[in-house]
Design a protein around this motif. Structure first.
Motif, mmCIF file in Angstrom:
data_model
loop_
_atom_site.group_PDB
_atom_site.id
_atom_site.type_symbol
_atom_site.label_atom_id
_atom_site.label_comp_id
_atom_site.label_asym_id
_atom_site.label_seq_id
_atom_site.Cartn_x
_atom_site.Cartn_y
_atom_site.Cartn_z
ATOM 1 N N TRP B 36 0.721 -1.133 0.003
ATOM 2 C CA TRP B 36 -0.124 0.097 -0.135
ATOM 3 C C TRP B 36 0.691 1.184 -0.242
ATOM 4 O O TRP B 36 0.721 2.224 -0.769
ATOM 5 C CB TRP B 36 -0.944 0.058 1.081
ATOM 6 N N THR B 37 2.187 1.210 0.930
ATOM 7 C CA THR B 37 2.683 2.593 0.584
ATOM 8 C C THR B 37 3.758 2.667 -0.226
ATOM 9 O O THR B 37 4.323 3.875 -0.461
ATOM 10 C CB THR B 37 3.367 2.594 2.354
ATOM 11 N N PHE B 259 9.572 10.471 -0.238
ATOM 12 C CA PHE B 259 10.250 9.462 0.328
ATOM 13 C C PHE B 259 9.592 8.032 -0.113
ATOM 14 O O PHE B 259 10.113 7.358 -0.260
ATOM 15 C CB PHE B 259 10.520 9.559 1.985
ATOM 16 N N GLY B 260 8.185 8.280 0.056
ATOM 17 C CA GLY B 260 7.422 6.917 -0.093
ATOM 18 C C GLY B 260 7.512 6.617 -1.689
ATOM 19 O O GLY B 260 7.897 5.504 -1.953
ATOM 20 N N ALA B 261 7.547 7.754 -2.403
ATOM 21 C CA ALA B 261 7.734 7.617 -3.774
ATOM 22 C C ALA B 261 9.121 6.974 -4.097
ATOM 23 O O ALA B 261 9.138 6.045 -5.044
ATOM 24 C CB ALA B 261 7.385 8.857 -4.794
ATOM 25 N N SER B 262 10.204 7.461 -3.577
ATOM 26 C CA SER B 262 11.475 6.938 -3.684
ATOM 27 C C SER B 262 11.714 5.439 -3.301
ATOM 28 O O SER B 262 12.433 4.562 -3.783
ATOM 29 C CB SER B 262 12.458 7.633 -2.923
ATOM 30 N N PHE B 263 10.901 5.108 -2.225
ATOM 31 C CA PHE B 263 11.076 3.743 -1.866
ATOM 32 C C PHE B 263 10.497 2.856 -2.587
ATOM 33 O O PHE B 263 10.625 1.499 -2.762
ATOM 34 C CB PHE B 263 10.470 3.574 -0.444
ATOM 35 N N SER B 264 9.364 3.239 -3.533
ATOM 36 C CA SER B 264 8.599 2.345 -4.411
ATOM 37 C C SER B 264 9.444 2.180 -5.634
ATOM 38 O O SER B 264 9.203 1.293 -6.389
ATOM 39 C CB SER B 264 7.376 3.196 -4.921
ATOM 40 N N ALA B 265 10.995 2.645 -5.705
ATOM 41 C CA ALA B 265 11.536 2.313 -7.054
ATOM 42 C C ALA B 265 12.005 0.924 -6.920
ATOM 43 O O ALA B 265 12.268 0.384 -5.740
ATOM 44 C CB ALA B 265 12.556 3.367 -7.252
ATOM 45 N N LYS B 266 12.352 0.409 -8.140
ATOM 46 C CA LYS B 266 12.891 -1.026 -7.985
ATOM 47 C C LYS B 266 14.324 -1.153 -7.588
ATOM 48 O O LYS B 266 15.032 -2.063 -6.742
ATOM 49 C CB LYS B 266 12.886 -1.791 -9.641
ATOM 50 N N SER B 267 14.942 -0.138 -7.971
ATOM 51 C CA SER B 267 16.308 -0.122 -7.575
ATOM 52 C C SER B 267 16.972 1.380 -7.646
ATOM 53 O O SER B 267 16.285 2.184 -7.767
ATOM 54 C CB SER B 267 17.408 -0.771 -8.599
ATOM 55 N N SER B 268 18.103 1.558 -6.629
ATOM 56 C CA SER B 268 18.712 2.864 -6.502
ATOM 57 C C SER B 268 19.027 3.422 -7.798
ATOM 58 O O SER B 268 19.172 4.684 -8.174
ATOM 59 C CB SER B 268 19.788 3.022 -5.614
ATOM 60 N N VAL B 339 -1.191 10.991 -3.212
ATOM 61 C CA VAL B 339 0.051 10.679 -2.412
ATOM 62 C C VAL B 339 -0.063 11.489 -1.064
ATOM 63 O O VAL B 339 0.385 10.763 -0.115
ATOM 64 C CB VAL B 339 1.159 10.865 -3.222
ATOM 65 N N MET B 340 -0.334 12.521 -1.095
ATOM 66 C CA MET B 340 -0.349 13.265 0.233
ATOM 67 C C MET B 340 -1.216 12.878 1.236
ATOM 68 O O MET B 340 -0.831 12.596 2.462
ATOM 69 C CB MET B 340 -0.712 14.702 0.083
ATOM 70 N N ILE B 341 -2.257 12.292 0.856
ATOM 71 C CA ILE B 341 -3.238 11.692 2.009
ATOM 72 C C ILE B 341 -2.794 10.453 2.408
ATOM 73 O O ILE B 341 -2.650 10.234 3.584
ATOM 74 C CB ILE B 341 -4.869 11.277 1.104
ATOM 75 N N LEU B 342 -1.986 9.627 1.475
ATOM 76 C CA LEU B 342 -1.574 8.359 1.945
ATOM 77 C C LEU B 342 -0.361 8.323 3.108
ATOM 78 O O LEU B 342 -0.356 7.847 3.927
ATOM 79 C CB LEU B 342 -1.270 7.647 0.485
ATOM 80 N N THR B 343 0.539 9.267 2.510
ATOM 81 C CA THR B 343 1.552 9.716 3.267
ATOM 82 C C THR B 343 1.171 10.159 4.721
ATOM 83 O O THR B 343 1.766 9.798 5.532
ATOM 84 C CB THR B 343 2.493 10.792 2.536
ATOM 85 N N ALA B 344 0.317 11.151 4.865
ATOM 86 C CA ALA B 344 0.040 11.868 6.047
ATOM 87 C C ALA B 344 -0.476 10.652 6.951
ATOM 88 O O ALA B 344 -0.409 10.596 7.948
ATOM 89 C CB ALA B 344 -1.019 12.774 5.842
ATOM 90 N N ALA B 345 -1.411 9.736 6.328
ATOM 91 C CA ALA B 345 -2.161 8.666 6.900
ATOM 92 C C ALA B 345 -1.072 7.753 7.544
ATOM 93 O O ALA B 345 -1.274 7.415 8.594
ATOM 94 C CB ALA B 345 -3.265 8.038 6.249
#
Lengths: 76, 487
Positions: B36-37, B259-268, B339-345
């Motif tokens: 989800w995140t 940060f959430g968007a970055s973590f969703s990437a497959k690799s650095s 994304v903002m709603i998801l992140t804040a929650a």
């Protein structure tokens, strides 16, 4: 974390100098280039040159970052 | 058929297709907290590019860019200055944040602070500050959406029902599909937006002035002062430009949702390559400026400059095209809002409630609480948008000045072994206090400098001073990763 290489930082500084710190040198109308005032022309040009600088930085940094593979797909 | 019906039909179709994509993206996947995140950390280059673009280019970027070009003139160039430079900065931060995130299974920005500085109160505080600055930003998206849909439907839908309908849709696809849903809606949004920005940005100068060159020639004759800083303002000169560009370039990726968007990437490496090519999306920004500048000559005297683009489109193109722009504009608000709603929650449930109030919560319970919080935040943002207070609007226009105060904690956290937990805590408190005090007392810009920039300087000074005074701590990512690379 390993610090980035000096070369990559220098390449990254080029757009900062060009688009930010040197503002008083290029913020003027004349000479108009391609129909654009000079400040618009300058920034649009650097918009296209910045990826070039960062492509250079990527060539320096990518080999240094040893890329570990995802072992488990991130699942618990 | 009358024009408002045609425009309304276009808006409805585009928003419905977006909603369908959002729901469909999440079906057939088990929506645990990780999925989800951060989308199970599996997004490739293109999806990350679109998700990042979806989050960066909000209604404020588009209405605001043409609005500033219209009402302020050349100071709007700061947008063209900071956007490429923030991607330059992200090249040195996001891949590293991703590495740490994968290793410690981080999902939020506050997780990063928690693990790096080993203190749950610092993490909860960072989460709280993040939420405080996200909610007004969310409200801004809502109000932008209401404005766009109202104008684009020729008033057939008032802004309040438009805001309610669209945010019910946003909350619904965030609940069902998480960040994956948002990323896929972004695909549609970016396609529509790129097309409409390029088309309108080139067509309007062409129709009225025979081209961009003709438009500038006319502007140089009529309003030369509008084309160099400080333009139509008195206090947005070169020192303001430099301080603002530096602040936003360093501070932009400190918005918790990135940060959430970055973590969703497959690799650095995905993020590193992404940082190289992101500036190309910014080519849409000068086109938005052109529309605003054309409007200064064609429709002078608008009280709300933010409406200059929509006014020009409405004046120039047929109803169906206005509907297309309206639909694209609605999605442009809905994607970042999701994304903002998801992140804040997630910040609230995972980094404030669990560690401080109910340490025994399982991940399933955190996910459940986060989903309830999605509804609460959506309703809160709706209420504040409907009954908005002007002070809040004044604060949110410079919201990035607040989140930029996380920069020393993040960057020194990645690269320095000398920075300590108390120093980062003191730095964030100082930075946010100085910034809010300056912004609320209408001292932005202060002494010709961006208030957020002044606050960031105070913040860095405090971090340096307190780090020297407090004993060095063991731990942090540096030592642990050195230890683990030997394995």
């Amino acid at each position: 974390m390993r610090k980035p290489s000096v070369g990559a930082i220098l390449l990254a500084l080029i757009p900062f100098v060009a688009m930010c710190f040197s503002v008083s040198l290029w913020d003027r109308i004349a000479p108009m280039v391609l129909g654009l005032p000079f400040n618009f022309f300058w920034l649009i040009t650097w918009l296209l040159l910045t990826p070039l600088c960062m492509w250079g930085a990527y060539q320096l940094e990518a080999p240094r970052a040893s890329e570990p593979h995802r072992e488990d797909g991130g699942r618990p | 058929m009358n024009s408002s019906f045609v425009a309304l039909a276009f808006i409805a179709v585009i928003v419905s297709v977006g909603a369908f994509i959002g729901f469909y993206a999440g079906t057939r996947r088990k929506m645990d907290l990780e999925q989800w995140t951060v989308g199970d950390r599996g997004f490739g280059m293109l999806l990350v590019w679109l998700l990042m673009a979806g989050e960066v280019y909000t209604t404020f970027t588009f209405l605001g860019a043409s609005g500033w070009a219209y009402s302020k003139g050349a100071p709007v160039l700061y947008v063209l200055g900071y956007q490429p430079l923030m991607y330059v900065v992200s090249f040195f931060i996001l891949p590293q944040v991703w590495e740490v995130g994968r290793k410690y299974r981080l999902q939020t920005q506050a997780d990063f602070f928690h693990v790096r500085y080993n203190n749950k109160y610092l993490a909860a505080f960072v989460a709280l500050v993040g939420i405080i600055f996200i909610v007004p930003y969310l409200q801004l998206q809502l109000m932008g959406l209401g404005m766009i849909v109202e104008v684009a439907s020729y008033g057939a839908i008032q802004r309040t029902p438009a805001m309610i309908i669209s945010f019910v849709i946003v909350a619904a696809f965030v609940l069902t599909s998480g960040i994956r849903g948002v990323a896929w809606v972004s695909v549609l949004k970016d396609l529509l937006l790129l097309f409409s920005a390029v088309f309108v940005g080139l067509a309007i100068p062409y129709i009225y002035f025979g081209g961009i060159g003709g438009m500038f020639a006319e502007l140089v004759r009529a309003k030369p002062a509008h084309l160099v800083m400080p333009g139509a303002t008195t206090n947005l000169g070169h020192s303001w430009y430099i301080s603002t560009v530096v602040l936003v370039a360093f501070g932009f990726y400190m918005w918790p949702q990135f940060f959430g968007a970055s973590f969703s990437a497959k690799s650095s490496d995905t993020l590193r390559r992404n940082a190289v090519v992101m500036p190309f999306y910014s080519i849409t920004m000068p086109l938005m400026f052109f529309i605003g500048l054309a409007a200064t000559l064609i429709v002078p005297g608008l009280t709300n400059g933010d409406l200059s683009m929509l006014t020009m489109v409405r004046k120039t193109f047929p109803a169906w095209f206005l509907g297309l722009i309206g639909g694209a504009g609605a999605l442009t608000a809905m994607v970042p809002a999701g994304v903002m709603i998801l992140t804040a929650a997630t910040l609230f449930a995972k980094n404030m409630c669990r560690p401080i109030l109910w340490p025994g919560m399982t991940d399933q319970q955190v996910a459940k609480l986060a989903k309830i919080t999605v509804l609460v935040i959506t309703v809160a943002a709706l209420c504040s948008a409907i009954y908005s207070s002007p002070t809040l609007v004044a604060l949110l226009l410079v919201g990035y000045g607040g989140v930029a105060q996380f920069f020393p904690g993040v960057v020194l956290g990645l690269y320095s072994n000398h920075v300590t937990m108390p120093s980062v805590f003191a730095g964030v408190v100082t930075g946010v206090t100085v910034f809010v005090a300056l912004a609320l007392s209408k001292h932005d810009p202060a002494m010709g400098l961006n208030a957020g920039f002044i606050a960031l300087c105070c913040n860095v000074a405090i971090v340096a001073a307190v780090s020297l005074l407090t004993p060095a701590q063991r731990g942090g990512f540096g030592e642990q990763s050195r230890a683990s690379t030997g394995v």
